[in-house]
Design an enzyme around this catalytic site. Structure first.
Site, mmCIF file in Angstrom:
data_model
loop_
_atom_site.group_PDB
_atom_site.id
_atom_site.type_symbol
_atom_site.label_atom_id
_atom_site.label_comp_id
_atom_site.label_asym_id
_atom_site.label_seq_id
_atom_site.Cartn_x
_atom_site.Cartn_y
_atom_site.Cartn_z
ATOM 1 C CD GLU A 26 42.672 49.845 -108.915
ATOM 2 O OE1 GLU A 26 43.140 49.610 -107.801
ATOM 3 O OE2 GLU A 26 42.894 49.990 -110.125
ATOM 4 N NE ARG B 182 44.892 48.797 -105.553
ATOM 5 C CZ ARG B 182 45.892 48.449 -104.466
ATOM 6 N NH1 ARG B 182 45.767 48.821 -103.295
ATOM 7 N NH2 ARG B 182 46.892 48.119 -104.887
#
Length: 176
Positions: free
Chosen positions: A111, A160
């Site tokens: 991420e 994200r």
């Protein structure tokens, strides 16, 4: 299921597994922030905590089924100096790849911030995608998506980039 995390922070992945009642063994964490390490020790029963993932020998890591790392975003963030892969923290992405190649977990999740897609006019993302494509040699199917957490029931407006890899399988992104 054995899980290991790097750049572990407050261990949101482990907390998610707990909340979802998914049986797991938390075999390692890695975090350089001493307050996060204290939090991990106080709240989770990880078998091993590494301080700096860049100095360990990944061959010595316990075997894992799932690997999660939110590698540092500062090198790619609009708020940072934007040195990207030229920043030591940006190079931690390569350490993540080494963990995946060495331990070959069934699943991995990486991420980072939205701006990683546009950093250095998209050149950084092309390099990252090229490296991720090489994981197909290890049997991985890799996909990525820009996700806003608010679309998934989390009370936060936070975009994200999520990268998911599955060994010998495919991933389907959940509906909003």
């Amino acid at each position: 299921m054995n899980i290991g995390t790097d750049c572990s922070g407050i261990e949101a992945p482990i907390q998610a597994l707990k909340l979802l009642n998914i049986d797991h063994n938390h075999v390692f964490s890695s975090e350089i922030d001493k307050y996060c390490v204290e939090s991990i020790k106080a709240n989770y029963q990880t078998e091993k905590i590494y301080n700096d993932m860049t100095t360990r020998n990944n061959k010595n890591l316990p075997n894992i089924d799932i690997y999660v790392c939110g590698f540092p975003c500062q090198p790619f963030s609009q708020a940072g100096e934007r040195k990207g892969l030229e920043d030591d923290r940006g190079n931690i992405f390569y350490n993540c790849l080494n963990v995946i190649q060495t331990k070959k977990p069934k699943y991995f999740i990486l991420e980072n911030v939205k701006n990683i897609l546009n950093h250095d006019k998209g050149k950084t993302w092309k390099i990252i995608l090229s490296e991720l494509d090489k994981l197909s040699l290890f049997g991985y199917s890799v996909s990525w998506k820009l996700i806003n957490t608010r679309d998934y029931g989390i009370p936060q407006n936070r975009e994200r980039v999520y990268i998911v890899g599955i060994k010998d399988g495919n991933f389907e992104w959940p509906e909003k």
